[in-house]
Design an enzyme around this catalytic site. Structure first.
Site, PDB file in Angstrom:
ATOM      1  N   GLY A  91      70.966  56.409 -22.323  1.00 31.19           N
ATOM      2  CA  GLY A  91      70.441  55.370 -21.443  1.00 31.19           C
ATOM      3  C   GLY A  91      71.593  54.559 -20.906  1.00 31.19           C
ATOM      4  O   GLY A  91      72.756  54.823 -21.226  1.00 31.19           O
ATOM      5  N   ASP A 126      64.899  38.169 -26.367  1.00 33.06           N
ATOM      6  CA  ASP A 126      64.684  39.201 -25.339  1.00 33.06           C
ATOM      7  C   ASP A 126      63.709  40.258 -25.858  1.00 33.06           C
ATOM      8  O   ASP A 126      63.884  41.452 -25.600  1.00 33.06           O
ATOM      9  CB  ASP A 126      66.031  39.830 -24.959  1.00 33.06           C
ATOM     10  CG  ASP A 126      65.977  40.534 -23.605  1.00 33.06           C
ATOM     11  OD1 ASP A 126      64.925  40.449 -22.929  1.00 33.06           O
ATOM     12  OD2 ASP A 126      66.973  41.179 -23.224  1.00 33.06           O
ATOM     13  N   ASN A 129      73.349  46.854 -19.048  1.00 29.89           N
ATOM     14  CA  ASN A 129      74.245  46.015 -18.260  1.00 29.89           C
ATOM     15  C   ASN A 129      75.713  46.312 -18.549  1.00 29.89           C
ATOM     16  O   ASN A 129      76.566  46.242 -17.672  1.00 29.89           O
ATOM     17  CB  ASN A 129      74.002  44.536 -18.576  1.00 29.89           C
ATOM     18  CG  ASN A 129      72.612  44.138 -18.135  1.00 29.89           C
ATOM     19  OD1 ASN A 129      72.009  44.797 -17.279  1.00 29.89           O
ATOM     20  ND2 ASN A 129      72.083  43.077 -18.734  1.00 29.89           N
TER      21      ASN A 129
HETATM   22  P1  AMP Z   1      70.621  48.449 -23.797  1.00 30.55           P
HETATM   23  O1  AMP Z   1      71.944  48.338 -23.123  1.00 30.55           O
HETATM   24  O2  AMP Z   1      70.650  47.944 -25.221  1.00 30.55           O
HETATM   25  O3  AMP Z   1      69.518  47.843 -22.992  1.00 30.55           O
HETATM   26  O4  AMP Z   1      70.285  50.026 -23.898  1.00 30.55           O
HETATM   27  C1  AMP Z   1      70.037  50.805 -22.744  1.00 30.55           C
HETATM   28  C2  AMP Z   1      69.306  52.073 -23.120  1.00 30.55           C
HETATM   29  O5  AMP Z   1      70.129  52.871 -23.979  1.00 30.55           O
HETATM   30  C3  AMP Z   1      68.012  51.871 -23.883  1.00 30.55           C
HETATM   31  O6  AMP Z   1      66.923  51.662 -23.022  1.00 30.55           O
HETATM   32  C4  AMP Z   1      67.881  53.205 -24.607  1.00 30.55           C
HETATM   33  O7  AMP Z   1      67.352  54.209 -23.768  1.00 30.55           O
HETATM   34  C5  AMP Z   1      69.324  53.558 -24.935  1.00 30.55           C
HETATM   35  N1  AMP Z   1      69.652  53.051 -26.280  1.00 30.55           N
HETATM   36  C6  AMP Z   1      70.127  51.836 -26.609  1.00 30.55           C
HETATM   37  N2  AMP Z   1      70.288  51.726 -27.931  1.00 30.55           N
HETATM   38  C7  AMP Z   1      69.900  52.901 -28.468  1.00 30.55           C
HETATM   39  C8  AMP Z   1      69.800  53.408 -29.816  1.00 30.55           C
HETATM   40  N3  AMP Z   1      70.175  52.663 -30.869  1.00 30.55           N
HETATM   41  N4  AMP Z   1      69.324  54.659 -29.984  1.00 30.55           N
HETATM   42  C9  AMP Z   1      68.968  55.418 -28.925  1.00 30.55           C
HETATM   43  N5  AMP Z   1      69.024  55.006 -27.643  1.00 30.55           N
HETATM   44  C10 AMP Z   1      69.486  53.758 -27.413  1.00 30.55           C
END
Ligand code: AMP
Length: 437
Positions: free
Chosen positions: A163, A279, A166
């Site tokens: 994923g 959040d 920001n």
């Molecule tokens: P974030 O920057 O924390 O909003 O993460 C962005 C995206 O990365 C999330 O929507 C997930 O799809 C993926 N992601 C973040 N953390 C994890 C994790 N611990 N395990 C698997 N996918 C993750």
């Protein structure tokens, strides 16, 4: 589909090179692993890695030129043991044993409803059966090595994107501990990032490092190497709202309640530890599998002082207004009770199967809407007990709102009542046990 059953790695006479053999169907394929001048390992035309361990772990995730990605090592024949010996002995889980991988939503064997479970061998996964239920440091031997900063040589970062946020992208990887290795998600900071963002990412890491709960994504550590990297437990099922979109038929309300109860347990833990998340939203609830959720994204979170019950933000920022309680927007005041408000919105998102809250309204319009005493309507699939709870989460005055102790209890009672209605199911007891966390 035909899959390779066995693979084997052995050193060749020519120093620094290895032969990787893969049995696929009835055919054996051999690949040469060589080292370049800088000592990096790769298969021909493949991605280069500093260590053989990293290359092997990568090839388990991605074929990268092989006929198929690596699945299982040869049973311990003398040849394979001998083969593994020169490079991989310190880490028993590497290559010589098949790994238990993190369950994902694509795995087979999940039964959608406790009531429909018939045969024990088809039982659905329980949170405690997954590798991310217990802290990776629950073993005292591993705890000896627990540090915020991780060594780069123990980390494999694959070019598989889970994923993006920001800060940059989140990649799949593997982290090697003293006795085992674990699947990880790695938040890699963009190179262009300003110092302020780096500091923010470090603040997120400091917060996460203090938390240890099965329903919260745990931080394994931070690695400062080619980029600043936040290494977290893997929750590979993606965000809750995306998972639920279009799944009304497939995912029963009991499953939604189960996941929301887990979120409530994670939030109760945060409340007890005097942390505010700030959040909480379905996008920040990640699934390990369809029966196991974890709260993530602690970018805005704060640890409250021992005697404080709220945090006052100095100025308003890029805030998720639709998830915020009135006192957050009006007075920049954040507490566990304002997280409860966000939990109500998260409930609404989940029971509406991934719809966007307050549809076409803009953030400031939402505040007016709330001030007028209006609230979002009950989603069509949402049980009345659950709408009543979410409405209580949207109590205007924070003093009158329930806390997470109460929210969790109400979620648990509701979820257990569903489980007991599915009476006679062999899963019923397990449902309750899972819910206890
Ligand atoms: P974030 O920057 O924390 O909003 O993460 C962005 C995206 O990365 C999330 O929507 C997930 O799809 C993926 N992601 C973040 N953390 C994890 C994790 N611990 N395990 C698997 N996918 C993750």
């Amino acid at each position: 589909m035909m899959e390779p059953l066995l693979s084997r790695l052995r050193p060749r006479k020519e120093q620094g090179t290895y032969a990787l053999s893969l049995v696929y169907g009835k055919t054996v394929y051999h690949y040469l692993i060589s080292q370049d001048k800088a000592g990096k390992f790769c298969i021909p035309e493949g991605t280069k890695f500093d260590t053989l361990w990293q290359l092997v772990e990568y090839l388990k995730l991605k074929a990268d030129g092989l006929i198929y990605r690596l699945k299982e090592a040869c049973p311990n024949s003398s040849a394979s043991a001998e083969a593994a010996a020169p490079t991989l002995p310190a880490h028993p889980s590497t290559f010589t044993q098949p790994q238990r991988r993190v369950d994902t939503l694509n795995s087979d064997g999940y039964t959608p409803e406790p009531a429909r479970v018939a045969s024990p061998e088809k039982q659905r996964p329980m949170p405690m059966d997954t590798s991310v239920y217990e802290s990776p440091y629950s073993d005292p031997e591993e705890l000896k090595d627990k540090k915020l900063f991780l060594k780069r040589e123990n980390l494999l970062v694959a070019d598989i994107e889970l994923g993006c946020g920001n800060f940059g992208s989140v990649r799949q990887g593997v982290y090697r501990m003293r006795k085992k290795q674990i699947d990880v998600a790695i938040k890699v900071l963009k190179h262009s990032t300003e110092k302020a963002d780096k500091d923010e990412m470090m603040r997120e890491a400091q917060i996460m490092h203090q938390l240890d709960n099965p329903y919260i994504v745990r931080l394994i550590g931070v690695c400062q190497a080619e980029a600043l990297m936040l290494v977290m437990e893997m929750a590979g099922g993606g965000p809750l709202h995306k998972f639920l979109i279009g799944k009304k038929e497939e995912i029963p309300v009991s499953n939604v309640a189960e996941l929301l109860h887990q979120v409530a347990m994670g939030m109760k833990y945060l409340e007890e530890k005097n942390f505010v998340h700030r959040d909480l939203a379905a996008r920040n609830v990640l699934l390990v599998n369809r029966h196991y959720a974890k709260i993530s994204d602690f970018g805005l979170s704060k640890a409250l002082g021992a005697d404080d019950s709220y945090y006052t933000a100095r100025s308003a920022g890029k805030w998720p207004l639709k998830w915020y309680a009135p006192e957050c927007i009006n007075f920049r005041k954040f507490s566990s009770r304002s997280d409860v408000w966000s939990y109500g919105v998260t409930m609404w998102e989940a029971f509406s199967y991934g719809q966007k809250p307050y549809k076409k309204m803009k953030g400031p319009e939402v505040l007016d809407f709330i001030k007028q005493g209006k609230r979002m309507e009950c989603p069509p699939e949402c049980p009345p007990e659950m709408y009543s709870l979410m409405s209580d989460c949207w109590t205007y005055k924070w003093e009158d709102r329930p806390d997470f102790l109460t929210v969790e209890q109400r979620m648990r009672n509701y979820y257990y009542s569903l489980a007991s209605r599915a009476e006679g199911s062999p899963q019923c007891g397990q449902v309750a046990e899972a819910a206890c966390g």
